[in-house]
Design a protein around this motif. Structure first.
Motif, PDB file in Angstrom:
ATOM      1  N   UNK A  27       0.247   5.282 -10.648  1.00 37.52           N
ATOM      2  CA  UNK A  27      -0.073   6.679 -10.346  1.00 37.52           C
ATOM      3  C   UNK A  27      -1.397   6.773  -9.612  1.00 37.52           C
ATOM      4  N   UNK A  28      -1.490   7.756  -8.710  1.00 40.64           N
ATOM      5  CA  UNK A  28      -2.733   8.024  -8.001  1.00 40.64           C
ATOM      6  C   UNK A  28      -2.633   7.704  -6.523  1.00 40.64           C
ATOM      7  N   UNK A  29      -3.404   8.429  -5.713  1.00 37.47           N
ATOM      8  CA  UNK A  29      -3.384   8.207  -4.271  1.00 37.47           C
ATOM      9  C   UNK A  29      -3.994   6.862  -3.898  1.00 37.47           C
ATOM     10  N   UNK A  30      -5.002   6.439  -4.669  1.00 39.54           N
ATOM     11  CA  UNK A  30      -5.655   5.161  -4.386  1.00 39.54           C
ATOM     12  C   UNK A  30      -4.957   4.042  -5.148  1.00 39.54           C
ATOM     13  N   UNK A  31      -4.792   2.897  -4.491  1.00 41.98           N
ATOM     14  CA  UNK A  31      -4.158   1.740  -5.108  1.00 41.98           C
ATOM     15  C   UNK A  31      -5.229   0.816  -5.689  1.00 41.98           C
ATOM     16  N   UNK A  32      -4.881   0.013  -6.692  1.00 44.04           N
ATOM     17  CA  UNK A  32      -5.849  -0.931  -7.249  1.00 44.04           C
ATOM     18  C   UNK A  32      -6.333  -1.911  -6.183  1.00 44.04           C
ATOM     19  N   UNK A  33      -7.536  -2.425  -6.399  1.00 44.13           N
ATOM     20  CA  UNK A  33      -8.127  -3.411  -5.495  1.00 44.13           C
ATOM     21  C   UNK A  33      -8.335  -4.704  -6.287  1.00 44.13           C
ATOM     22  N   UNK A  34      -7.898  -5.834  -5.755  1.00 47.00           N
ATOM     23  CA  UNK A  34      -8.079  -7.134  -6.395  1.00 47.00           C
ATOM     24  C   UNK A  34      -8.828  -8.043  -5.426  1.00 47.00           C
ATOM     25  N   UNK A  35      -9.989  -8.520  -5.859  1.00 46.77           N
ATOM     26  CA  UNK A  35     -10.833  -9.391  -5.018  1.00 46.77           C
ATOM     27  C   UNK A  35     -11.118  -8.768  -3.658  1.00 46.77           C
ATOM     28  N   UNK A  36     -11.344  -7.443  -3.673  1.00 47.48           N
ATOM     29  CA  UNK A  36     -11.687  -6.736  -2.446  1.00 47.48           C
ATOM     30  C   UNK A  36     -10.520  -6.344  -1.579  1.00 47.48           C
ATOM     31  N   UNK A  37      -9.298  -6.703  -1.960  1.00 49.29           N
ATOM     32  CA  UNK A  37      -8.105  -6.398  -1.171  1.00 49.29           C
ATOM     33  C   UNK A  37      -7.289  -5.306  -1.849  1.00 49.29           C
ATOM     34  N   UNK A  38      -7.009  -4.218  -1.121  1.00 47.96           N
ATOM     35  CA  UNK A  38      -6.217  -3.116  -1.666  1.00 47.96           C
ATOM     36  C   UNK A  38      -4.751  -3.531  -1.771  1.00 47.96           C
ATOM     37  N   UNK A  39      -4.155  -3.300  -2.927  1.00 49.70           N
ATOM     38  CA  UNK A  39      -2.768  -3.688  -3.151  1.00 49.70           C
ATOM     39  C   UNK A  39      -1.810  -2.649  -2.595  1.00 49.70           C
ATOM     40  N   UNK A  40      -0.521  -3.002  -2.549  1.00 47.22           N
ATOM     41  CA  UNK A  40       0.514  -2.037  -2.183  1.00 47.22           C
ATOM     42  C   UNK A  40       1.318  -1.688  -3.430  1.00 47.22           C
ATOM     43  N   UNK A  41       2.502  -1.111  -3.237  1.00 49.73           N
ATOM     44  CA  UNK A  41       3.291  -0.642  -4.380  1.00 49.73           C
ATOM     45  C   UNK A  41       3.991  -1.758  -5.138  1.00 49.73           C
TER      46      UNK A  41
END
Length: 250
Positions: A213-227
């Motif tokens: 949920x949410x407009x922003x996606x999680x970030x892992x090691x500086x990289x924004x994830x997708x769905x």
């Protein structure tokens, strides 16, 4: 494989296979299940599927979502459940023979999320923390959040999830910095409902993080994830709802 049958006034409109982990439902064309009707919100609801379990979540839609005639914010889907969105119905069919009997007692339903002062992000506290009594803590400091967590089905030939290495999260920033949360459950929900939520799933192959949920996606090691689900590796740094946390194996 599970599927959804979309119908209107008793007439089948379309059949959808649940063939990915996140299926969105809404009026806007980019949704996986596009329902072009003014009673349906642009992003109305989402179905998240983990292993053989599917979870419906209403995305704060204007007119709400019904499941079997009852309003539902979050719901663990079972065979023949009927989801109502506006005048449309989505019937859920699962080809998994064994469904959780009696339902509720087999799930760890609630986790406690501490609400810090205004301006600070929210981070999930360990599930073992109990809800404090009104005498010791103001009620406004805590809220109950449905996690709809189901135990993983008994695998027949695959290595059981319990044998996977135990991992944990260490909070790096915010009011809970330094605290650890063991990821011993099949499904752990993180974040702040209505703002940004992700789930970490424990599988025989390892741990995976999925945006919920949410407009922003999680970030892992500086990289924004997708769905799609993203595998987690030792010492990955996750950024979620303004909080940084480190994933590691114990």
């Amino acid at each position: 494989m599970a599927k959804l049958i979309l119908s209107l006034d008793g007439q089948t409109v379309r059949e959808y296979l649940i063939d990915k982990e996140r299926i969105t439902i809404g009026r806007r064309p980019h949704n996986d299940i596009h329902i072009d009707n003014l009673a349906v919100s642009g992003e109305h609801a989402v179905i998240t599927t983990l292993l053989n379990d599917s979870f419906l979540e209403d995305l704060d839609s204007t007119n709400g979502t019904l499941v079997n005639g009852e309003p539902a914010k979050k719901h663990y889907l079972q065979n023949n459940d009927v989801i109502e969105i506006g005048k449309y119905k989505l019937t859920y069919f699962s080809d998994v023979a064994a469904q959780p009997a009696e339902g509720a007692q087999d799930f760890e339903r609630t986790m406690i999320i501490r609400t810090p002062p205004v301006g600070e992000p929210v981070v999930e506290a360990p599930a073992s923390v109990g809800l404090p009594s009104a005498a010791t803590q103001p009620a406004s400091r805590y809220e109950e959040v449905q996690t709809d967590e189901a135990p993983a089905p008994e695998p027949v030939s695959a290595k059981p999830a319990e044998e996977a290495p135990v991992a944990a999260l260490q909070i790096l920033t915010g009011a809970n910095a330094g605290k650890e949360l063991e990821l011993t459950k099949t499904l752990t929900s993180l974040g702040k409902p209505g703002v940004q939520v992700a789930v970490i799933t424990r599988r025989p192959q390892g741990y995976f993080i999925t945006h919920v949920q949410g407009a922003a996606f999680p970030v892992v090691n500086g990289q924004t994830l997708n769905a799609q689900a993203h595998p987690l590796r030792d010492h990955d740094v996750i950024e979620l709802a303004g909080i940084k946390m480190e994933f590691f194996f114990k």
